[in-house]
Design a protein around this motif. Sequence first.
Motif, short mmCIF file in Angstrom:
data_model
loop_
_atom_site.label_atom_id
_atom_site.label_comp_id
_atom_site.label_asym_id
_atom_site.label_seq_id
_atom_site.Cartn_x
_atom_site.Cartn_y
_atom_site.Cartn_z
N THR A 261 -15.46 -67.37 -46.86
CA THR A 261 -14.17 -68.04 -46.43
C THR A 261 -12.93 -66.78 -46.09
O THR A 261 -12.18 -67.09 -45.62
N ARG A 262 -12.92 -65.30 -47.24
CA ARG A 262 -12.29 -64.41 -46.78
C ARG A 262 -12.77 -63.73 -44.89
O ARG A 262 -12.01 -62.95 -44.89
N LEU A 263 -13.98 -64.02 -45.15
CA LEU A 263 -13.96 -63.19 -43.15
C LEU A 263 -13.14 -63.96 -42.67
O LEU A 263 -12.67 -62.84 -41.66
N ILE A 264 -12.33 -65.33 -42.64
CA ILE A 264 -11.82 -65.69 -41.58
C ILE A 264 -9.80 -64.70 -42.09
O ILE A 264 -10.18 -64.21 -40.76
N GLY A 265 -10.49 -64.07 -43.36
CA GLY A 265 -8.82 -63.54 -43.41
C GLY A 265 -9.18 -61.96 -42.72
O GLY A 265 -8.36 -61.40 -42.50
N ALA A 266 -10.47 -61.54 -42.72
CA ALA A 266 -10.50 -60.51 -41.81
C ALA A 266 -10.48 -60.42 -40.49
O ALA A 266 -9.74 -59.62 -39.94
N LEU A 267 -10.38 -61.44 -39.85
CA LEU A 267 -10.35 -61.73 -38.19
C LEU A 267 -9.30 -61.56 -38.43
O LEU A 267 -8.70 -61.26 -37.24
N ILE A 268 -8.43 -63.06 -38.27
CA ILE A 268 -7.23 -62.28 -39.05
C ILE A 268 -6.14 -60.40 -38.79
O ILE A 268 -5.57 -60.66 -37.90
N MET A 269 -6.57 -60.18 -39.77
CA MET A 269 -6.07 -58.98 -40.24
C MET A 269 -7.09 -57.96 -38.77
O MET A 269 -5.71 -56.67 -38.77
N VAL A 270 -7.83 -58.28 -38.18
CA VAL A 270 -8.09 -57.23 -37.73
C VAL A 270 -7.85 -57.07 -35.88
O VAL A 270 -7.72 -56.06 -35.29
N HIS A 271 -7.56 -58.57 -35.64
CA HIS A 271 -7.34 -58.30 -33.86
C HIS A 271 -5.79 -59.24 -34.11
O HIS A 271 -6.04 -58.71 -32.88
N GLY A 272 -5.75 -59.47 -35.05
CA GLY A 272 -4.07 -60.03 -34.72
C GLY A 272 -2.70 -58.99 -34.58
O GLY A 272 -2.93 -57.56 -34.78
N ASP A 273 -2.03 -59.19 -34.04
CA ASP A 273 -0.65 -57.95 -33.64
C ASP A 273 0.83 -58.96 -34.19
O ASP A 273 0.76 -59.89 -34.53
N ASP A 274 1.88 -58.48 -33.53
CA ASP A 274 2.39 -59.44 -33.66
C ASP A 274 3.45 -60.52 -32.79
O ASP A 274 4.14 -61.15 -33.40
N ASN A 275 2.60 -59.81 -32.29
CA ASN A 275 2.42 -61.49 -31.55
C ASN A 275 1.76 -63.12 -32.33
O ASN A 275 1.95 -64.57 -32.27
N GLY A 276 0.61 -62.69 -32.80
CA GLY A 276 0.18 -64.17 -33.95
C GLY A 276 -1.28 -63.74 -33.50
O GLY A 276 -1.64 -62.06 -33.75
N LEU A 277 -2.17 -64.78 -33.93
CA LEU A 277 -3.93 -64.43 -33.92
C LEU A 277 -4.55 -63.55 -31.95
O LEU A 277 -3.68 -63.70 -31.05
N PHE A 278 -5.54 -63.44 -32.31
CA PHE A 278 -5.97 -62.97 -31.86
C PHE A 278 -7.66 -63.70 -31.79
O PHE A 278 -8.39 -62.66 -32.45
N PHE A 279 -8.54 -64.37 -31.79
CA PHE A 279 -9.58 -64.55 -31.91
C PHE A 279 -10.71 -63.90 -31.22
O PHE A 279 -10.59 -64.51 -29.70
N PRO A 280 -12.05 -63.67 -30.98
CA PRO A 280 -12.77 -63.08 -30.30
C PRO A 280 -13.33 -64.28 -30.28
O PRO A 280 -13.23 -65.55 -30.73
N PRO A 281 -13.68 -64.28 -28.82
CA PRO A 281 -14.03 -65.41 -28.03
C PRO A 281 -15.13 -66.51 -28.59
O PRO A 281 -15.06 -67.76 -28.71
N LEU A 282 -16.41 -65.42 -29.47
CA LEU A 282 -17.30 -65.96 -29.18
C LEU A 282 -17.40 -66.74 -31.08
O LEU A 282 -18.35 -67.90 -31.44
N ILE A 283 -16.10 -67.02 -31.82
CA ILE A 283 -15.65 -67.05 -32.91
C ILE A 283 -14.70 -68.44 -32.90
O ILE A 283 -14.33 -68.82 -33.25
N ALA A 284 -13.64 -68.13 -31.76
CA ALA A 284 -12.52 -68.95 -31.67
C ALA A 284 -12.54 -69.81 -32.29
O ALA A 284 -13.73 -70.60 -31.30
N PRO A 285 -12.16 -70.95 -32.43
CA PRO A 285 -11.50 -72.34 -32.49
C PRO A 285 -11.21 -73.49 -30.87
O PRO A 285 -11.98 -74.47 -30.96
N ILE A 286 -11.00 -72.51 -30.71
CA ILE A 286 -10.85 -72.98 -29.14
C ILE A 286 -10.63 -71.16 -28.14
O ILE A 286 -10.46 -70.67 -28.31
N GLN A 287 -11.22 -71.52 -26.75
CA GLN A 287 -12.39 -70.57 -26.43
C GLN A 287 -11.01 -70.80 -25.55
O GLN A 287 -10.00 -69.19 -24.43
N ILE A 288 -10.24 -71.18 -24.55
CA ILE A 288 -9.89 -71.32 -23.73
C ILE A 288 -9.05 -73.24 -23.44
O ILE A 288 -8.87 -73.96 -24.38
N VAL A 289 -7.66 -72.73 -23.68
CA VAL A 289 -5.89 -73.44 -23.78
C VAL A 289 -5.84 -74.06 -22.52
O VAL A 289 -5.85 -72.88 -21.20
#
Lengths: 476, 476
Positions: A261-289
């Motif tokens: 589950t530390r991979l989730i930490g990696a996802l957060i730190m690699v793609h996140g910015d000052d506005n928050g998270l940014f999940f790549p579409p192929l792994i995102a818990p929600i792809q489209i809101v």
Amino acid sequence: MADFLTKRSTDYSQWYTDVVLKAELADYSPVKGCMVIRPYGYAIWENMQAILNKKFKETGHQNAYFPLFIPKSFLEKEAEHVEGFAPETAVVTHGGGKELDEPLIVRPTSETIMYAMYSKWIRSYRDLPVLINQWANIVRWEMRTRLFLRTTEFLWQEGHTVHATYDEAQEETLKILSIYKNFAEQYLAIPVIQGKKSDAERFAGAFYTYAIEAMMGDKKALQAGTSHNLGQKFAKAFDVKFQDQNGQWQFAWQTSWGVSTRLIGALIMVHGDDNGLFFPPLIAPIQIVIVPIWQTDQQKNDTLTLANTLKNEILKEFIVHIDNREQITPGFKFNEWEMKGVPIRLELGPKDLAQNQVTIATRFKDKKSPCPLDNLKTTIETLVVNIQKALFERAKNFMKENTFTVDNYKDFLAANEKHGGFFLVHWCGKTQCEETIKTESKATIRCIPLDTVPEKGKCIVCSEASNERVLVAKAY
Amino acid sequence: MADFLTKRSTDYSQWYTDVVLKAELADYSPVKGCMVIRPYGYAIWENMQAILNKKFKETGHQNAYFPLFIPKSFLEKEAEHVEGFAPETAVVTHGGGKELDEPLIVRPTSETIMYAMYSKWIRSYRDLPVLINQWANIVRWEMRTRLFLRTTEFLWQEGHTVHATYDEAQEETLKILSIYKNFAEQYLAIPVIQGKKSDAERFAGAFYTYAIEAMMGDKKALQAGTSHNLGQKFAKAFDVKFQDQNGQWQFAWQTSWGVSTRLIGALIMVHGDDNGLFFPPLIAPIQIVIVPIWQTDQQKNDTLTLANTLKNEILKEFIVHIDNREQITPGFKFNEWEMKGVPIRLELGPKDLAQNQVTIATRFKDKKSPCPLDNLKTTIETLVVNIQKALFERAKNFMKENTFTVDNYKDFLAANEKHGGFFLVHWCGKTQCEETIKTESKATIRCIPLDTVPEKGKCIVCSEASNERVLVAKAY
């Protein structure tokens, strides 16, 4: 919305904790060092499981489940292994109201309990290879914990295979490493460096340890997965033997490998910015809101109806969430979903309805654009591919810009101190020089990259001859 | 092949253990009371997870993960709960080499740790309902263990929901019970009786407990799933409150519900026979086994080629295994897969190839029949439906034939002693009479069936008035 997030430049570590908590990925639990993985975070883990299970099964692996508890004496059978793990174990001393004759260790990894069974099951070369994977919870008593990155209990998969020859075990070790690399790059959009660990960083009991290393947003390294060629060390400790085609008993060759589950930490730190998270579409818990926008009851009815049609029909192959909460403004919703890292947002207002379109916004915060309903599905398909690719390229460029080839030890120390990053340096291979680097720079030899080009040079510490560069960085 | 299985009529319990071990569903582990779930058994659990996850998600539930460890003081917050679970806990007293200030309980169920978090997360009626499910390992210290049926560690799912009103909680409790019933009947082909537990059999801390009860091959009952209306007991113990629409703080209403790996034990006992296992197609780890039959290398090549075409193309929507082992006779393979309960077997010999057909055999051991390749897919589709249905009907008839309506206590005791089965008897509702039945017959009140028809009668023990019959049986 992002006002309550600490800025990355102010305090990266606090930014990380802020997004994990505010985005409801995880929470602290009343048990020290343990975390609660909330539904939004757990959905990422489920996506990871589905993708990896498919890859593992395609390569002939099967899932199984072994006991949580390991008799203390088992852990002690392999000398390096017990030395590595004993200090960080949780110990069950009482069961059913009585003190146990032998304390039980809550598994810190399952080599010992699994190989005791393998020893019972394997008799002949016909029983090989054994290709088993387990999804399980793991406990390692950690003093300093960080949500997802280092917790007393975490979730992982651990593969444990048995082979008739060294070559087969080595092939398996590298095959899995390559599955991990592809998984990280293609699904998580995280570029990684594959490499071999130094002896000091080897898994306790392994012959060789390989890992994939990724660069986080603060330029520190994170070990994102490991694959170990265990040689015959455990086979000898646990008597994992088989009769070969000539009827001779041979010790088997083994591998083990895992991601957590530390991979989730990696996802957060690699793609996140000052506005928050940014999940790549192929792994995102929600792809489209989908955010329906209404003022009148009629508009509410119409936009919600269309939203449902999009979710259940036109976009049914995607993971879609409709934010139909009352008494919350669209602007607030936009910010919230941005913070929660949903890559694509569809806005559905009365004007969109009138024009038979939706308004598409991406987490990149580039210009919003209207899209006719007729084109929506193909537009989204393209967008998913493009966002996925753009995130990977962005991360790759970031890693490239922050990877430095250095030949002078003082330059290395200064650069590591000043701006950090990945450093490719020559190293003689001696543990003493590795220790010096670690002590003086707080950075460690992450790995000897597999795709390194042979190059004559001198160890950055002692100036002895070296044939290749190694990767050095501060790490999580 | 089945020669080494104990006959069910000789020793049902030994037959059970024999098939579990020989079919490689599970094995004993070096840790007392814990089992190893081997790949063939674990695949059934994965199938169960996939089906239930779909049903849970369709009804709005989300998965999450809570800590394995529960502080001892948490377990003690709800009085009945601690009384029910404390005696069977495993206790961690040491972590990281030190004695802990407060011992940690390895979760025997997660109400207490989850509701401590719920209390933190829930503030308003807008936060309700909370519909969370968790897939996890559970530890209950058991003295007498049976593989799958009763083990110190087992796997399960536990749903834990929070609602604004009693009615909603009750609706959820029964909705889940109905999901469990449909799952058991439609996928496991196990007919079940839905009912309410007596006060003595209620879950420790619940307001009402509902269960599904199934009849095993030895006519004993097995509780196959439970759904609890927890009322406000835990909400009060853990301060799970919300502000209603008028701004008033209210205690919430909760439910919890679960099924476990013991369902695999039920599958074995309901459908197995003296030849071994028999898995209903919709839950089978392998639905179709292909046994290629060859003598020459050319025949081997041809049959294996066709087998692969069947697996990867014509029958790709099914779970197909090709048994291409060398040096083992087809007859041996037939017996082995029969013992392992694969519902459909395809034999592929040179004669079949010459005639562009395969030979189909089912686990019912009815007459084998040839099937032209052109019809194979539709034939298999029909067969899957028919076998699934036939197994359910067979189990349903068996339950019906062995369910008895009895009004005289002595007749009940004699019948229960002589042939066992399910007994529908009148009961006054008093714990004292329930205890008498239990002591004198070793049978227990399994449940008050939900679909019972109101009927005036007299308690079979004390002759006091009763309005409905309850289900009594010996149970696992």
